[in-house]
Design an enzyme around this catalytic site. Structure first.
Site, PDB file in Angstrom:
ATOM      1  N   ALA A 140      18.858  22.046  44.179  1.00  0.00           N
ATOM      2  CA  ALA A 140      17.540  21.561  43.469  1.00  0.00           C
ATOM      3  C   ALA A 140      16.124  21.842  44.002  1.00  0.00           C
ATOM      4  CB  ALA A 140      17.583  20.121  43.188  1.00  0.00           C
ATOM      5  N   TYR A 193       8.917  17.052  38.265  1.00  0.00           N
ATOM      6  CA  TYR A 193      10.124  17.092  39.049  1.00  0.00           C
ATOM      7  C   TYR A 193      10.882  15.771  38.614  1.00  0.00           C
ATOM      8  CZ  TYR A 193      13.140  15.163  42.718  1.00  0.00           C
ATOM      9  OH  TYR A 193      14.365  14.808  43.615  1.00  0.00           O
ATOM     10  N   LEU A 231      24.080  19.356  44.862  1.00  0.00           N
ATOM     11  CA  LEU A 231      22.757  19.062  45.560  1.00  0.00           C
ATOM     12  C   LEU A 231      21.704  19.873  45.401  1.00  0.00           C
ATOM     13  CD1 LEU A 231      25.326  17.586  47.701  1.00  0.00           C
ATOM     14  CD2 LEU A 231      23.226  16.936  48.523  1.00  0.00           C
ATOM     15  N   LYS A 239      14.706  16.149  36.391  1.00  0.00           N
ATOM     16  CA  LYS A 239      16.158  15.365  37.118  1.00  0.00           C
ATOM     17  C   LYS A 239      16.405  14.301  36.123  1.00  0.00           C
ATOM     18  CE  LYS A 239      17.507  16.033  40.732  1.00  0.00           C
ATOM     19  NZ  LYS A 239      18.539  16.755  41.160  1.00  0.00           N
TER      20      LYS A 239
END
Length: 330
Positions: free
Chosen positions: A87, A153, A85, A157
């Protein structure tokens, strides 16, 4: 969920908002939890500090940096499962420093993938985001929808998601990509949308926000945490991408109206230009199709938006004072 009893599990980003709830859920299932925490000189545990003392005592904290392959490898060593998780997640800041998002979200994920491949973990859950869909062509959004990077962002991802896909296809890495829609709840940064709305609805003379028309699908954080546990234990889902969202969307304006009803206040709402995203970057609507997660993970969210907002509001009232308004930006 006996699949987690005594399992050795690493959670990257375990000091964060969602991560701390995932850690709690794992502890409740009897897992042996290690957290890779970003090193800081003060030894601050972030949201892990909100756990009960007996819970914190059960968590092994390893200090490191996702950008450093050696510290990632040390954290993964000896673990059976990894929930990744960690990030950088702030969309507004990604406009200012996009390189840092590539460094952490893309290179950091590559380091996790390499360590999990080389050290033979039995399951890796990689965290995606609904932002990778951008403004959708159709709703509700299924996992087959095209990916669209409307912010640095989101682009970072997408890059991380594709690396995870490539490691499954190239090396047979048992990775599952979970794609949460907008999680909210206790411990979320006061700079996130729902805490910003709630703190201003409680204490500010007016509510200042960015655009009021975008629509999002909000999932209470404990439901999101359960989706991670299911993704980390369900059989036969390696290589899959699975959405995790409530399945209903509301606009920012509707959130404000709900918040004001809950607080019993009436204050003006101002759409502040400095908080509006660049026009081509704003995602108009996110609405989850969770069919695949229901079928393959047996996962369904349990907490309604109104109940989740009540719980979040109660946490904010216990945890903060009006001074927190100085930190609330979107």
């Amino acid at each position: 969920m006996g699949e987690w009893q005594s399992k050795k599990v690493l959670v990257t980003g375990g000091t964060g908002f969602i991560g701390s709830h995932v850690v709690q859920a794992l502890l409740a299932e009897g897992a042996r939890v290690r957290v890779l925490a970003h090193y800081n000189g003060g030894g601050h545990l972030g949201n892990l500090a909100e756990l009960a003392p007996q819970e914190r005592a059960e968590v092994e904290v390893v200090w490191g940096d996702l950008r450093d392959p050696d510290s990632v490898r040390r954290a993964v060593q000896g673990m059976e499962r990894v929930l990744h998780l960690g990030a950088l997640i702030s969309i507004p800041y990604s406009y200012l420093d996009p390189r840092s998002y590539v460094d952490v979200n893309v290179t950091g994920t590559l380091n996790v993938l390499l360590a999990c491949r080389d050290l033979g973990v039995e399951r890796l859950v990689h965290t995606s985001t609904s932002e990778v869909y951008g403004t959708p062509d159709t709703v509700p959004i299924a996992e087959t929808h095209p990916l669209r990077g409307q912010s640095p962002y989101a682009a970072s991802k997408i890059g991380a998601d594709k690396l995870a896909e490539s490691f499954h296809r190239s090396y047979g890495l048992p990775v599952v990509t979970l794609r949460p829609f907008n999680a909210y709840g206790p411990r979320q940064s006061t700079r996130a949308l729902i805490p910003t709305i709630l703190t201003q609805a409680l204490w500010a003379p007016e509510i200042r926000l960015g655009s009021l028309w975008p629509r999002r699908d909000y999932t209470y954080v404990t439901d999101t945490a359960q989706a991670f546990l299911r993704a980390g234990s369900a059989p036969g889902v390696e290589g899959m991408v699975l959405n995790a969202g409530y399945g209903a969307d509301v606009s920012v304006q509707e959130l404000v109206e709900m918040a004001l009803r809950l607080t019993g206040r009436r204050v003006p709402v101002v759409e502040a230009a400095e908080r509006v995203r660049p026009a081509a970057s704003e995602v108009a609507r996110l609405l989850c199709d969770r069919t695949l997660a229901e079928r393959r993970l047996g996962w369904r969210p349990q907490v309604t938006l109104e109940e989740g907002l009540r719980r979040t509001l109660a946490f904010i009232e216990r945890r903060f004072t009006p001074d927190i308004l100085k930190q609330t930006i979107v």
